[in-house]
Write an enzyme that holds these catalytic residues in place. Structure first.
Site, PDB file in Angstrom:
ATOM      1  N   ARG A 177       0.924  -1.102   0.022  1.00  0.00           N
ATOM      2  CA  ARG A 177       0.017  -0.081  -0.105  1.00  0.00           C
ATOM      3  C   ARG A 177       0.714   1.518  -0.072  1.00  0.00           C
ATOM      4  NH1 ARG A 177      -3.082  -3.642  -0.422  1.00  0.00           N
ATOM      5  NH2 ARG A 177      -4.993  -4.191   0.389  1.00  0.00           N
ATOM      6  N   CYS A 229     -10.192  -0.029   3.396  1.00  0.00           N
ATOM      7  CA  CYS A 229      -9.865  -0.112   4.469  1.00  0.00           C
ATOM      8  C   CYS A 229      -9.286   1.249   5.086  1.00  0.00           C
ATOM      9  CB  CYS A 229      -8.682  -1.192   4.613  1.00  0.00           C
ATOM     10  SG  CYS A 229      -9.643  -2.745   4.548  1.00  0.00           S
ATOM     11  N   GLU A 303      -4.395   4.251   5.867  1.00  0.00           N
ATOM     12  CA  GLU A 303      -4.190   3.928   4.496  1.00  0.00           C
ATOM     13  C   GLU A 303      -5.046   4.885   3.521  1.00  0.00           C
ATOM     14  OE1 GLU A 303      -5.269  -0.334   3.142  1.00  0.00           O
ATOM     15  OE2 GLU A 303      -6.236   0.692   1.439  1.00  0.00           O
TER      16      GLU A 303
HETATM   17  N1  EPU Z   1     -11.567  -9.742  11.174  1.00  0.00           N
HETATM   18  C1  EPU Z   1     -12.123  -9.740  12.457  1.00  0.00           C
HETATM   19  N2  EPU Z   1     -12.957  -8.631  12.517  1.00  0.00           N
HETATM   20  C2  EPU Z   1     -13.201  -7.641  11.524  1.00  0.00           C
HETATM   21  C3  EPU Z   1     -12.591  -7.679  10.268  1.00  0.00           C
HETATM   22  C4  EPU Z   1     -11.694  -8.842  10.306  1.00  0.00           C
HETATM   23  O1  EPU Z   1     -12.099 -10.608  13.241  1.00  0.00           O
HETATM   24  O2  EPU Z   1     -13.834  -6.794  11.812  1.00  0.00           O
HETATM   25  C5  EPU Z   1     -10.802 -11.077  11.081  1.00  0.00           C
HETATM   26  C6  EPU Z   1     -11.139 -11.836   9.821  1.00  0.00           C
HETATM   27  O3  EPU Z   1     -12.081 -12.864  10.426  1.00  0.00           O
HETATM   28  C7  EPU Z   1      -9.763 -12.524   9.394  1.00  0.00           C
HETATM   29  C8  EPU Z   1      -8.933 -11.406   9.544  1.00  0.00           C
HETATM   30  O4  EPU Z   1      -9.450 -10.686  10.387  1.00  0.00           O
HETATM   31  O5  EPU Z   1      -9.513 -13.777  10.020  1.00  0.00           O
HETATM   32  C9  EPU Z   1      -8.386 -10.926   8.226  1.00  0.00           C
HETATM   33  O6  EPU Z   1      -9.668 -10.109   7.703  1.00  0.00           O
HETATM   34  P1  EPU Z   1      -9.771 -10.131   6.047  1.00  0.00           P
HETATM   35  O7  EPU Z   1      -9.809 -11.355   5.432  1.00  0.00           O
HETATM   36  O8  EPU Z   1     -10.997  -9.257   5.804  1.00  0.00           O
HETATM   37  O9  EPU Z   1      -8.692  -9.321   5.575  1.00  0.00           O
HETATM   38  P2  EPU Z   1      -7.971  -7.869   5.927  1.00  0.00           P
HETATM   39  O10 EPU Z   1      -6.488  -8.224   6.541  1.00  0.00           O
HETATM   40  O11 EPU Z   1      -8.918  -7.309   7.020  1.00  0.00           O
HETATM   41  C10 EPU Z   1      -6.757  -7.133   3.744  1.00  0.00           C
HETATM   42  C11 EPU Z   1      -6.671  -5.802   3.153  1.00  0.00           C
HETATM   43  C12 EPU Z   1      -7.856  -5.792   2.056  1.00  0.00           C
HETATM   44  C13 EPU Z   1      -8.226  -6.851   1.257  1.00  0.00           C
HETATM   45  C14 EPU Z   1      -8.101  -8.060   1.907  1.00  0.00           C
HETATM   46  C15 EPU Z   1      -8.198  -9.210   1.053  1.00  0.00           C
HETATM   47  C16 EPU Z   1      -5.462  -4.111   4.281  1.00  0.00           C
HETATM   48  C17 EPU Z   1      -5.685  -3.169   5.234  1.00  0.00           C
HETATM   49  N3  EPU Z   1      -6.704  -4.585   4.007  1.00  0.00           N
HETATM   50  O12 EPU Z   1      -8.060  -7.110   4.797  1.00  0.00           O
HETATM   51  O13 EPU Z   1      -7.644  -4.310   1.411  1.00  0.00           O
HETATM   52  O14 EPU Z   1      -9.165  -6.533   0.550  1.00  0.00           O
HETATM   53  O15 EPU Z   1      -7.228  -8.229   2.763  1.00  0.00           O
HETATM   54  O16 EPU Z   1      -6.882  -9.459   0.463  1.00  0.00           O
HETATM   55  O17 EPU Z   1      -4.484  -4.406   3.553  1.00  0.00           O
HETATM   56  C18 EPU Z   1      -7.799  -1.980   1.255  1.00  0.00           C
HETATM   57  O18 EPU Z   1      -6.874  -1.941   1.312  1.00  0.00           O
HETATM   58  O19 EPU Z   1      -8.709  -1.074   1.340  1.00  0.00           O
HETATM   59  C19 EPU Z   1      -8.607  -3.409   1.566  1.00  0.00           C
HETATM   60  C20 EPU Z   1      -9.831  -3.372   1.739  1.00  0.00           C
END
Ligand code: EPU
Length: 311
Positions: A177, A229, A303
């Protein structure tokens, strides 16, 4: 080139927040870049480049900024969506690649469906990511194992210091990012990018894309007004999980709230009858950072980009 006075920025961002800029300068072709310095001199204000507005938190009120909208590559002469230009193919160690030149103004969903249909791999993780190509470059947008910078072969950029010029991969620095130019510049605007995309089976790419979209729909608030995000994931952690554990899910101020679906998405309830205010968004962000700091000793990094960008 087209200059609009005092544009309302809320309608140009996916979060639907933001006051008025001094002006918006719309660029439709590379030739327009030559006229940009003079146009900026006339409008005044600090230059801020706006793509699809999908990663922005813009302040309310009258803002001392001029917005530049690089829309080259979005429409062709007939007013229809412009297509990427196929430059040729090349063989890599793991298969054959097609080189595409894409204007910064092309919409990412259009580029994704265009490439998947032709069996060109690399963007299928970015399904459901709105915004335009220039914004995806500027953020090194990524999702489900795909990110923008590794596909980039060259970038044509405008900087006030050097005007329009083309850079190879040694000309930029990209990480999770993050994207910046290696050369010193006060700001830059991407005009077009050459992507190298691996040739693959269109049916298989469509399957992967649909699978990613299902995952996204079930875990992210794709139907709410958000800017994606809010915070970057700290190394080895998920900001969403930390915010959730710190009790931020559903936390609300005025028309702004952290999504019940995923705690790292700040959303704007545009139908609640309360006017959305950037002040509420910023207060919620500060609250969220403090909650995660207190509970886990972790400092979350934004971000989403805040405008004006000099605070
Ligand atoms: N989780 C929770 N509670 C929440 C949200 C998430 O417990 O409210 C847990 C989920 O259950 C999971 C873990 O956290 O076990 C990771 O969550 P998720 O798979 O949604 O991935 P993320 O790390 O939150 C990242 C990117 C997203 C991207 C997804 C899929 C960042 C900041 N976020 O999300 O990117 O779409 O992986 O690859 O890097 C963005 O950058 O705007 C964005 C949406």
């Amino acid at each position: 080139m087209n200059i609009i006075d005092r544009p309302e920025l809320a309608g140009l961002t996916t979060l639907r927040l933001g006051g008025r800029a001094i002006a918006a300068i719309r660029l439709d072709s590379l030739d327009d870049c030559e006229k940009l310095p003079e146009a900026l001199r006339l409008t005044g204000g600090s230059a801020h480049v706006l793509g699809g507005g999908s990663n922005l938190l813009v302040h309310d009120g009258d803002l001392p900024i001029t917005v530049i909208r690089p829309l080259m590559g979005s429409r062709n002469a007939e007013g229809r969506p412009a297509e990427p230009e196929i430059l040729g193919t090349e063989d890599g160690p793991d298969g054959r690649y097609t080189l595409l030149r894409v204007g910064a103004g092309m919409r990412m969903p259009f580029l994704l469906s265009w490439t998947v249909k032709r069996g060109l791999a690399g963007l299928e993780g970015l399904v459901g990511v709105p915004g335009r190509v220039g914004g995806a470059v500027a953020m090194n947008a990524g999702s489900y194992g795909c990110s923008t910078a590794p596909l980039m072969r060259s970038l044509t950029v405008f900087t006030p210091e050097r005007g329009l010029h083309e850079l190879g991969p040694e000309g930029w620095v990209a990480s999770y990012r993050h994207f910046s130019l290696a050369e010193p510049c006060s700001w830059y605007m991407s005009a077009s990018v050459v992507l190298a995309m691996k040739q693959a089976d269109p049916a298989e790419l469509r399957r992967i894309m649909q699978e990613n979209f299902q995952k996204k729909k079930s875990g992210q608030p794709v139907h709410e007004h958000t800017a994606g995000c809010v915070f970057k994931n700290p190394e080895g952690q998920s900001a969403g999980r930390l915010l959730d554990a710190a009790g931020m899910k559903g936390r609300r101020r005025g028309a702004l709230y952290f999504s019940e679906m995923h705690a790292n998405f700040l959303a704007h309830d545009t139908k609640c009858g309360i006017e959305g205010r950037s002040e509420d968004a910023l207060a919620l962000i500060a609250e969220a950072r403090a909650a995660v700091r207190e509970r886990f000793g972790i400092e979350l990094e934004m971000e989403v980009r805040e405008w004006p960008a000099w605070r």
